[in-house]
Design an enzyme around this catalytic site. Structure first.
Site, PDB file in Angstrom:
ATOM      1  N   ASN A 194      10.092  34.126   7.445  1.00 49.66           N
ATOM      2  CA  ASN A 194       9.263  32.917   7.535  1.00 49.66           C
ATOM      3  C   ASN A 194       8.798  32.776   8.976  1.00 49.66           C
ATOM      4  OD1 ASN A 194       9.865  32.268   4.916  1.00 49.66           O
ATOM      5  ND2 ASN A 194      11.031  30.412   5.404  1.00 49.66           N
ATOM      6  N   GLY A 195       7.599  32.243   9.154  1.00 54.66           N
ATOM      7  CA  GLY A 195       7.094  32.031  10.509  1.00 54.66           C
ATOM      8  C   GLY A 195       5.889  32.916  10.763  1.00 54.66           C
ATOM      9  N   HIS A 241     -24.452   4.705  10.159  1.00 55.95           N
ATOM     10  CA  HIS A 241     -24.620   5.629  11.283  1.00 55.95           C
ATOM     11  C   HIS A 241     -24.583   7.082  10.828  1.00 55.95           C
ATOM     12  CE1 HIS A 241     -24.395   2.207  13.915  1.00 55.95           C
ATOM     13  NE2 HIS A 241     -23.251   1.836  13.349  1.00 55.95           N
ATOM     14  N   GLU A 279      -6.727  16.675  -2.195  1.00 52.38           N
ATOM     15  CA  GLU A 279      -5.566  17.556  -2.324  1.00 52.38           C
ATOM     16  C   GLU A 279      -5.288  17.910  -3.790  1.00 52.38           C
ATOM     17  OE1 GLU A 279      -2.067  15.366  -1.105  1.00 52.38           O
ATOM     18  OE2 GLU A 279      -1.006  17.191  -0.582  1.00 52.38           O
ATOM     19  N   TRP A 339       3.887  32.131   1.016  1.00 50.78           N
ATOM     20  CA  TRP A 339       2.657  31.328   1.071  1.00 50.78           C
ATOM     21  C   TRP A 339       1.789  32.041   2.098  1.00 50.78           C
ATOM     22  CZ3 TRP A 339       0.003  28.333   4.682  1.00 50.78           C
ATOM     23  CH2 TRP A 339      -0.865  27.370   4.169  1.00 50.78           C
ATOM     24  N   GLU A 367      -5.771   7.706   3.158  1.00 52.39           N
ATOM     25  CA  GLU A 367      -4.737   8.286   2.298  1.00 52.39           C
ATOM     26  C   GLU A 367      -5.285   8.534   0.885  1.00 52.39           C
ATOM     27  OE1 GLU A 367      -2.166   9.761   2.749  1.00 52.39           O
ATOM     28  OE2 GLU A 367      -0.939   9.608   0.960  1.00 52.39           O
ATOM     29  N   CYS A 371       6.537  29.228   2.668  1.00 44.88           N
ATOM     30  CA  CYS A 371       7.484  30.335   2.497  1.00 44.88           C
ATOM     31  C   CYS A 371       8.923  29.826   2.459  1.00 44.88           C
ATOM     32  CB  CYS A 371       7.349  31.313   3.645  1.00 44.88           C
ATOM     33  SG  CYS A 371       5.718  32.048   3.755  1.00 44.88           S
ATOM     34  N   ARG A 425       8.010  23.926  -3.099  1.00 46.14           N
ATOM     35  CA  ARG A 425       7.405  23.996  -1.769  1.00 46.14           C
ATOM     36  C   ARG A 425       6.052  24.673  -1.798  1.00 46.14           C
ATOM     37  NH1 ARG A 425      11.813  24.237   2.391  1.00 46.14           N
ATOM     38  NH2 ARG A 425      10.438  25.542   3.578  1.00 46.14           N
ATOM     39  N   LYS A 463       4.725  22.130   0.372  1.00 47.69           N
ATOM     40  CA  LYS A 463       5.414  20.866   0.629  1.00 47.69           C
ATOM     41  C   LYS A 463       5.902  20.790   2.063  1.00 47.69           C
ATOM     42  CE  LYS A 463       6.962  16.912  -0.600  1.00 47.69           C
ATOM     43  NZ  LYS A 463       5.932  15.871  -0.751  1.00 47.69           N
ATOM     44  N   LYS A 519      -5.400  12.197  -0.869  1.00 49.31           N
ATOM     45  CA  LYS A 519      -4.752  12.445  -2.159  1.00 49.31           C
ATOM     46  C   LYS A 519      -5.754  13.039  -3.135  1.00 49.31           C
ATOM     47  CE  LYS A 519      -1.519  12.277  -1.337  1.00 49.31           C
ATOM     48  NZ  LYS A 519      -0.585  11.820  -0.298  1.00 49.31           N
TER      49      LYS A 519
HETATM   50  O1  M6R Z   1       6.514  16.904   6.010  1.00 49.64           O
HETATM   51  P1  M6R Z   1       5.406  16.205   6.733  1.00 49.64           P
HETATM   52  O2  M6R Z   1       5.371  14.756   6.484  1.00 49.64           O
HETATM   53  O3  M6R Z   1       5.429  16.497   8.211  1.00 49.64           O
HETATM   54  O4  M6R Z   1       4.067  16.832   6.171  1.00 49.64           O
HETATM   55  C1  M6R Z   1       2.830  16.519   6.750  1.00 49.64           C
HETATM   56  C2  M6R Z   1       1.698  16.876   5.819  1.00 49.64           C
HETATM   57  O5  M6R Z   1       1.681  18.262   5.594  1.00 49.64           O
HETATM   58  C3  M6R Z   1       1.798  16.150   4.479  1.00 49.64           C
HETATM   59  O6  M6R Z   1       1.867  14.772   4.653  1.00 49.64           O
HETATM   60  C4  M6R Z   1       0.578  16.477   3.610  1.00 49.64           C
HETATM   61  O7  M6R Z   1      -0.567  15.941   4.189  1.00 49.64           O
HETATM   62  C5  M6R Z   1       0.814  15.925   2.198  1.00 49.64           C
HETATM   63  N1  M6R Z   1       0.942  17.005   1.252  1.00 49.64           N
HETATM   64  C6  M6R Z   1      -0.282  15.048   1.717  1.00 49.64           C
HETATM   65  O8  M6R Z   1      -0.003  14.567   0.432  1.00 49.64           O
END
Ligand code: M6R
Length: 595
Positions: A103-104, A502, A486, A77, A479, A2, A27, A590, A483
């Protein structure tokens, strides 16, 4: 996630709000709306569950009273309630006298809604934010002053809020914040309220940052209260340098551009920090006390960077580290002489910020590692390592991961040499290894750009992926899996390769893609043979002879950082094969400002 914008300008508010909302698009959002004062003292509320282009069409098609110079806007959002127009902000009270963006999360929203409903208020959405409208409406029935009404209403709220409230007949604008970022700029161009200074960087660079409990009337002059008491506005902070606008420079999307920027960024960071490592200056200048243990608090990609930093510390000096996901901090025991390292690209991740509220021994200090030196995290930390990676627009973190690893490792080396746990000679050798990273990342980029697209094409029909690694390669495998899921919306999990037998080996069937990240550990070969024997399609990221041979140097304590490049490129390429929006993956944001 948001985003809030609000403005009082000389001329028309709507174009300013639309432009500011566009700056918040990166965002992530699923609906968007504005409310603007009109020349006849009403409010025009225009919302859509489509993109901002659609909102702009609706604003252009508006045939009600002429739109005025004060307004509020919001990208939503969804947290409470479906993605539909009724749930889009701004929200209104029963009378339509006020409109509000929020927001919140209002944690006591169910109780408040029940009480308000009993006293006759009618709700038109499923959103927690709407209760705030009705609380303000109820207060306005007692005192007609909006500033007072918002002040009283927020005392009834539990949770987090950044609010901008607009009153119909007067055009008065009041903002309030608690545990959610909100900033205000007041200058010759007008008054601007926003949750993200990048939104209004065209009109403002200096911002007053609202603190928890602040309620502010944004009129011709500012009236500022904290916890109900009138105070002077806090000293403004200059955001100009840290919020330069991002634009595409010949790339098809921001993710592609941000992947490409990594070698140059790595070189810049190592050039800046390199001379301050072996003499301990980088650490000493932070002004933090010595530590015997490290607690890392982070989420998502930032936690993967944290894993690399923790492993480096453990390998070089056997300093115990705890890795704590921001959302799970409540269950941790923190000993005295622990350093808390909070890692967050945005510096606004609610889980990380809330984790810092967890009680710890008084001697524990917090170091922030962030791309945003003016963030809430930076303000709450005892010291800040700001890594200046520039704006990262793609929702998927790429260059900021590389920056977090490099800066975090530099800080760890500097802390170890400063406390005598690492010799200057050994540190200088490690700095030399760091200096090789830009070239290694460039090589990884060149090879990956050549090799990965065909692999991605081949794997794009797979329904799930397994990522394997051992030891120092494991955070990079994690990672890679994050990626891929996501961006492609396919299942992707990472496992320590030794754990396969296991349990996860049962997932392997003919054709299952398995991406193995090497770090020179010979036991990985045996694990790869195990999945191959069961028909997996194996992609190895490693040294010469691998499917994607990007590793060149000898193993380092921070592991094969350059291996992340093909993993980023693979995730993006598979996502593009599947027609996904790689900069704005579905459901994601974001800056994750709710818990
Ligand atoms: O702004 P931040 O680094 O605290 O965000 C943490 C995660 O939300 C962020 O790294 C998220 O996992 C990424 N979109 C992954 O690509």
């Amino acid at each position: 996630m948001c985003g809030i914008v609000a403005c009082r300008v000389r001329d028309h508010a709507a174009p300013v709000l639309l432009s500011a909302l566009r700056n918040l698009e990166y965002r992530g959002y699923d609906s968007v709306g504005i409310a603007v004062s009109t020349e006849i003292g009403t409010l025009a509320r225009i919302r859509t569950v489509h993109r901002i282009d659609d909102l702009e069409h609706r604003v252009n098609d508006w045939n009600g009273a002429r739109l005025g110079n004060v307004g509020i806007g919001h990208t939503r959002w969804a947290t409470h309630g479906a993605v539909d127009e009724a749930n889009a902000h701004p929200h209104c009270d029963c009378t339509g006298r006020i409109s509000l963006v929020h927001n919140g999360i209002i944690e006591n929203c169910d109780e408040l809604r029940a009480t308000l409903t009993t006293s006759g208020h009618q709700f038109s959405s499923a959103v927690d934010s709407e209760v705030v409208c009705h609380l303000i409406e109820a207060r306005l029935a007692e005192s007609s002053d909006l500033f007072d009404a918002v002040q009283t209403a927020v005392t009834q709220l539990e949770g987090s809020w950044a609010l901008a409230v607009l009153e119909e007949s007067t055009g008065r604008l009041v903002a309030a914040a608690h545990h959610s970022p909100l900033l205000l700029a007041h200058n010759d161009a007008g008054t601007f309220v926003t949750s993200d200074p990048a939104a209004v960087s065209e009109w403002a660079s200096e911002f007053h940052i609202l603190r928890d409990g602040d309620v502010v009337e944004a009129g011709e002059t500012l009236r500022w209260r904290n916890s109900g008491l009138m105070i002077d506005p806090p000293t403004p902070v200059d955001f100009a340098r840290t919020h330069s606008p991002a634009e595409l420079r010949g790339h098809s999307d921001f993710m592609d551009q941000e992947i490409d920027e990594q070698p140059v960024l790595a070189a810049k960071l190592i050039d800046e920090l390199g001379p301050a490592i072996a003499n301990g200056r980088l650490w000493d200048e932070l002004g933090l006390p010595p530590f015997d243990a490290l607690q890392i608090i982070a989420c998502g990609t930032s936690m993967h960077a944290g894993r690399v930093i923790a492993q480096t510390l453990g390998r070089l000096a056997a300093v115990p580290t705890t890795l704590t996901l921001g959302s799970e901090v409540a269950y941790d025991v923190v000993l005295p002489r622990t350093l808390r390292l909070a890692i967050s690209q945005s510096g606004e991740t609610a889980d990380v910020l809330r984790a810092l509220d967890h009680p710890v021994p008084t001697e524990v200090r917090t170091l922030a590692l962030t791309n945003n030196p003016h963030s809430t995290l930076s303000r709450r930390a005892d010291a800040v390592l700001a890594y200046s990676a520039g704006p990262e627009i793609g929702v998927a973190a790429t260059k900021t991961f590389v920056a977090q690893v490099i800066v975090g490792v530099c800080a760890v080396l500097s802390a170890l040499v400063s406390s005598g746990r690492l010799s200057v000679t050994a540190t200088l050798e490690l700095v030399e290894q760091l200096r090789r990273l830009p070239v290694q990342l460039t090589t990884a980029l060149e090879i990956s750009r050549r090799v990965v697209p065909a692999i991605a094409h081949d794997l794009s029909t797979a329904s799930g992926f397994l990522f394997l690694g051992r030891g120092s390669a494991l955070p990079y495998a994690a990672e890679g899996a994050l990626k891929l899921k996501e961006l492609s919306y396919r299942w992707a999990e990472h496992y320590p390769a030794g754990e396969l037998k296991h349990g996860p080996l049962a997932l392997i069937e003919p054709g299952t893609p398995v991406v193995a990240v090497e770090n020179g550990d010979p036991r990985l070969r045996a694990n790869i043979s195990e999945v191959r024997a069961r028909g997996a399609r194996v992609v190895t990221v490693g040294y010469d002879g691998s499917t994607i041979p990007v590793l060149t140097g000898e193993p380092t304590p921070w592991g094969p950082l350059e291996a992340v490049v093909p993993l980023q490129i693979l995730a993006r390429a598979v996502a593009l094969e599947l027609g996904r929006d790689v900069d704005k993956p579905r459901n994601l944001a974001k800056s994750v400002t709710v818990e």
